[in-house]
Design a protein around this motif. Structure first.
Motif, PDB file in Angstrom:
ATOM      1  N   MET A   1       0.801  -1.255   0.087  1.00 12.06           N
ATOM      2  CA  MET A   1       0.002  -0.286  -0.022  1.00 12.06           C
ATOM      3  C   MET A   1       0.949   1.273   0.029  1.00 12.06           C
ATOM      4  SD  MET A   1      -3.267   0.922   2.546  1.00 12.06           S
ATOM      5  CE  MET A   1      -3.671  -1.117   2.595  1.00 12.06           C
ATOM      6  N   ASN A   2       0.310   2.223  -0.938  1.00 10.26           N
ATOM      7  CA  ASN A   2       1.429   3.715  -0.714  1.00 10.26           C
ATOM      8  C   ASN A   2       1.176   4.207   0.416  1.00 10.26           C
ATOM      9  OD1 ASN A   2      -0.044   2.846  -3.746  1.00 10.26           O
ATOM     10  ND2 ASN A   2       2.057   3.641  -4.047  1.00 10.26           N
ATOM     11  N   GLN A   3       2.128   4.646   0.778  1.00 13.50           N
ATOM     12  CA  GLN A   3       2.178   5.582   2.219  1.00 13.50           C
ATOM     13  C   GLN A   3       1.990   7.157   1.580  1.00 13.50           C
ATOM     14  OE1 GLN A   3       2.683   4.882   5.364  1.00 13.50           O
ATOM     15  NE2 GLN A   3       2.153   3.046   4.482  1.00 13.50           N
ATOM     16  N   VAL A   4       1.229   7.801   2.688  1.00 12.44           N
ATOM     17  CA  VAL A   4       0.701   9.151   2.423  1.00 12.44           C
ATOM     18  C   VAL A   4       2.009  10.065   2.960  1.00 12.44           C
ATOM     19  CG1 VAL A   4      -1.016  10.856   2.914  1.00 12.44           C
ATOM     20  CG2 VAL A   4      -1.585   8.619   2.830  1.00 12.44           C
ATOM     21  N   PRO A   5       2.534  10.724   2.029  1.00 15.55           N
ATOM     22  CA  PRO A   5       3.487  11.715   2.564  1.00 15.55           C
ATOM     23  C   PRO A   5       3.141  12.406   4.154  1.00 15.55           C
ATOM     24  CG  PRO A   5       2.799  12.299   0.516  1.00 15.55           C
ATOM     25  CD  PRO A   5       2.074  11.265   0.831  1.00 15.55           C
ATOM     26  N   LEU A   8       1.828  15.765   4.153  1.00 10.79           N
ATOM     27  CA  LEU A   8       0.478  15.799   3.897  1.00 10.79           C
ATOM     28  C   LEU A   8      -0.428  15.543   5.108  1.00 10.79           C
ATOM     29  CD1 LEU A   8      -1.650  16.358   1.520  1.00 10.79           C
ATOM     30  CD2 LEU A   8      -1.350  13.878   0.755  1.00 10.79           C
ATOM     31  N   ASN A   9      -0.063  14.507   5.652  1.00  8.38           N
ATOM     32  CA  ASN A   9      -0.807  14.100   6.885  1.00  8.38           C
ATOM     33  C   ASN A   9      -1.134  15.087   7.976  1.00  8.38           C
ATOM     34  OD1 ASN A   9      -1.218  11.276   6.088  1.00  8.38           O
ATOM     35  ND2 ASN A   9       0.726  10.462   7.242  1.00  8.38           N
ATOM     36  N   ILE A  12      -3.321  17.849   6.564  1.00  3.92           N
ATOM     37  CA  ILE A  12      -4.814  17.625   6.826  1.00  3.92           C
ATOM     38  C   ILE A  12      -5.421  17.415   8.171  1.00  3.92           C
ATOM     39  CG2 ILE A  12      -6.501  15.456   6.291  1.00  3.92           C
ATOM     40  CD1 ILE A  12      -4.892  14.809   3.930  1.00  3.92           C
TER      41      ILE A  12
ATOM     42  N   SER B  33      -6.569   6.656   5.606  1.00  7.93           N
ATOM     43  CA  SER B  33      -5.879   7.386   4.582  1.00  7.93           C
ATOM     44  C   SER B  33      -5.066   6.621   3.444  1.00  7.93           C
ATOM     45  CB  SER B  33      -5.150   8.511   5.420  1.00  7.93           C
ATOM     46  OG  SER B  33      -4.142   8.073   6.112  1.00  7.93           O
ATOM     47  N   ALA B  34      -4.093   5.481   4.073  1.00  9.33           N
ATOM     48  CA  ALA B  34      -3.430   4.754   3.122  1.00  9.33           C
ATOM     49  C   ALA B  34      -4.043   4.119   2.082  1.00  9.33           C
ATOM     50  CB  ALA B  34      -2.666   3.929   3.860  1.00  9.33           C
ATOM     51  N   LYS B  35      -5.265   3.538   2.607  1.00  8.44           N
ATOM     52  CA  LYS B  35      -6.259   2.882   1.844  1.00  8.44           C
ATOM     53  C   LYS B  35      -6.711   3.880   0.462  1.00  8.44           C
ATOM     54  CE  LYS B  35      -7.958  -0.850   4.211  1.00  8.44           C
ATOM     55  NZ  LYS B  35      -9.231  -1.596   4.935  1.00  8.44           N
ATOM     56  N   PHE B  37      -5.556   6.751  -0.346  1.00  7.28           N
ATOM     57  CA  PHE B  37      -4.687   7.259  -1.118  1.00  7.28           C
ATOM     58  C   PHE B  37      -4.114   6.261  -2.283  1.00  7.28           C
ATOM     59  CE2 PHE B  37       0.095   8.185  -1.639  1.00  7.28           C
ATOM     60  CZ  PHE B  37      -0.006   9.711  -2.419  1.00  7.28           C
ATOM     61  N   SER B  38      -3.834   5.099  -1.950  1.00  6.45           N
ATOM     62  CA  SER B  38      -3.355   4.028  -2.910  1.00  6.45           C
ATOM     63  C   SER B  38      -4.638   3.971  -3.974  1.00  6.45           C
ATOM     64  CB  SER B  38      -3.329   2.713  -2.348  1.00  6.45           C
ATOM     65  OG  SER B  38      -2.296   2.597  -1.319  1.00  6.45           O
ATOM     66  N   LEU B  41      -4.186   7.136  -6.069  1.00  4.89           N
ATOM     67  CA  LEU B  41      -2.980   6.872  -6.943  1.00  4.89           C
ATOM     68  C   LEU B  41      -3.102   6.124  -8.096  1.00  4.89           C
ATOM     69  CD1 LEU B  41      -0.136   8.300  -6.884  1.00  4.89           C
ATOM     70  CD2 LEU B  41       0.680   6.291  -5.492  1.00  4.89           C
ATOM     71  N   GLN B  47       1.140  11.521  -8.240  1.00  3.12           N
ATOM     72  CA  GLN B  47       1.320  11.558  -7.266  1.00  3.12           C
ATOM     73  C   GLN B  47       0.670  12.908  -6.599  1.00  3.12           C
ATOM     74  OE1 GLN B  47       3.033   9.434  -5.116  1.00  3.12           O
ATOM     75  NE2 GLN B  47       3.243  10.790  -3.142  1.00  3.12           N
ATOM     76  N   GLU B  51      -2.718  13.391  -4.098  1.00  2.00           N
ATOM     77  CA  GLU B  51      -2.344  13.842  -2.735  1.00  2.00           C
ATOM     78  C   GLU B  51      -3.352  15.050  -2.670  1.00  2.00           C
ATOM     79  OE1 GLU B  51       1.670  15.715  -2.118  1.00  2.00           O
ATOM     80  OE2 GLU B  51       2.594  13.427  -2.661  1.00  2.00           O
ATOM     81  N   LEU B  54      -6.612  13.333  -1.855  1.00  2.00           N
ATOM     82  CA  LEU B  54      -6.957  12.911  -0.533  1.00  2.00           C
ATOM     83  C   LEU B  54      -7.429  14.096   0.232  1.00  2.00           C
ATOM     84  CD1 LEU B  54      -6.106  10.198   1.048  1.00  2.00           C
ATOM     85  CD2 LEU B  54      -4.157  11.327   1.617  1.00  2.00           C
TER      86      LEU B  54
END
Lengths: 156, 176
Positions: A1-5, A8-9, A12, B33-35, B37-38, B41, B47, B51, B54
């Motif tokens: 799974m891609n990590q949110v920067p 950005l976390n 938000i 959030s990760a789900k 975001f994936s 994306l 990217q 972002e 999101l």
């Protein structure tokens, strides 16, 4: 799974935090402005206050007086602040109302003290005639209507 | 907060004090959030756009939280919001790309429209750098709002407004 920067976390989360915690000074200023507007509207139709720009057949004071003069004092005070609270419920955002609910006593005091202030400024003699019951009505009206109104909006 | 289900957290987020509501949101954000975001994306393959989206999705979650009913799964609800935001994004982009392509086929017309609109007969868009030209085209040819432009440039509305007005002033003075 891609990590949110991470940046950005943070952005938000801090955005949501600031929305959930509106600036109380600005919030109370808004409440005060709403109260000024509704107070002018209420006093402009109130026959007792002596301004009564609009003469209407609807005389709430007579209805209250039929019950008793004490009830009239109490109900007039409550009505005066309740109109402002109801307007605030329509105008302010949900986040602002939630914050206000958690400062319920302070909000009620603000409305009551500013009500006393208006009357002293506009007609000091009139204020002397008002009884302790009118002030109690103001305080109770604003406190209860804010509590009830925000409960209807599902804030606990 | 870790022991609560997402649906319970949502109820706390909707109804409790601002402090508890934030803790509930933080936990929901940490879980989903990760789900989201994936998903974003994967769909938009960019990217920066993911972002941006999101951020929009979670702002929308916040703004629509009172519409949520606990009979729905929170995860489904948040993905409905993500999908809607994605569709809006695609629609906005599609409109923009179509306009740019249309203009690219008729470059002379683009210059004529801009000069006729505001800048006088001596305007030469080629003297501008890529970003400046694009900015003016978006504003005066595509007639995008500053809000839409801010999204595409990833800049704030205020700074874009300033940049465009500065460009227009410089144009009028003949400094560009």
């Amino acid at each position: 799974m891609n990590q949110v920067p991470n940046q950005l976390n943070q952005k938000i989360l801090s955005d949501i935090k600031s929305r959930l915690h509106p600036d109380l000074k600005i919030l109370f200023l808004k409440l005060f402005a709403i109260h000024v507007t509704t107070a002018v509207a209420t006093l402009s139709v109130c026959p007792q206050f002596g301004v009564a720009i609009f003469r209407t057949n609807l005389n709430l004071m007579d209805v209250f007086m039929k019950i008793s003069p004490q009830f009239c004092d109490l109900a007039c005070g409550a009505f005066f602040t309740m109109v402002s609270v109801l307007s605030a419920l329509l105008i302010l955002s949900r986040d602002e109302l939630r914050a206000l609910r958690h400062q319920q006593l302070l909000a009620a005091l603000t409305l009551t003290l500013s009500s006393i202030g208006f009357l002293i400024m506009l007609n000091p003699q009139m204020f002397v005639q008002f009884t302790f019951l009118w002030v109690v009505g103001c305080l109770a009206g604003s406190f209860l209507s804010l509590g009830l109104g925000t409960r209807v909006l599902k804030f606990s | 907060m870790k022991n609560y289900s997402a649906e319970d957290l949502m109820v706390i987020y909707q109804q409790k004090s601002p402090e508890l509501a934030f803790l509930a949101f933080e936990e929901l954000y940490r879980r989903f959030s990760a789900k989201v975001f994936s998903f974003l994306l994967k769909k938009c393959k960019n990217q920066a756009d993911a972002e941006d989206l999101l951020q929009k999705v979670f702002i929308k979650v916040h703004e629509s939280k009172h519409l949520y009913q606990d009979k729905y799964k929170f995860e489904q609800w948040v993905f409905v919001i993500a999908r809607t935001s994605l569709l809006d994004h695609f629609r906005a982009n599609k409109r923009y790309v179509a306009r740019v392509e249309k203009l690219a086929q008729r470059p002379d017309e683009a210059e004529t429209v801009v000069s006729a609109a505001d800048y006088g007969p001596d305007l030469d868009l080629k003297r501008l750098d890529e970003d400046q030209r694009e900015m003016l085209e978006m504003k005066y040819i595509d007639q995008l709002s500053y809000q839409e432009m801010a999204r595409l440039f990833n800049k704030s509305e205020g700074s874009l407004r300033k940049m465009v007005s500065r460009l227009v002033i410089n144009f009028r003075k003949g400094e560009v």
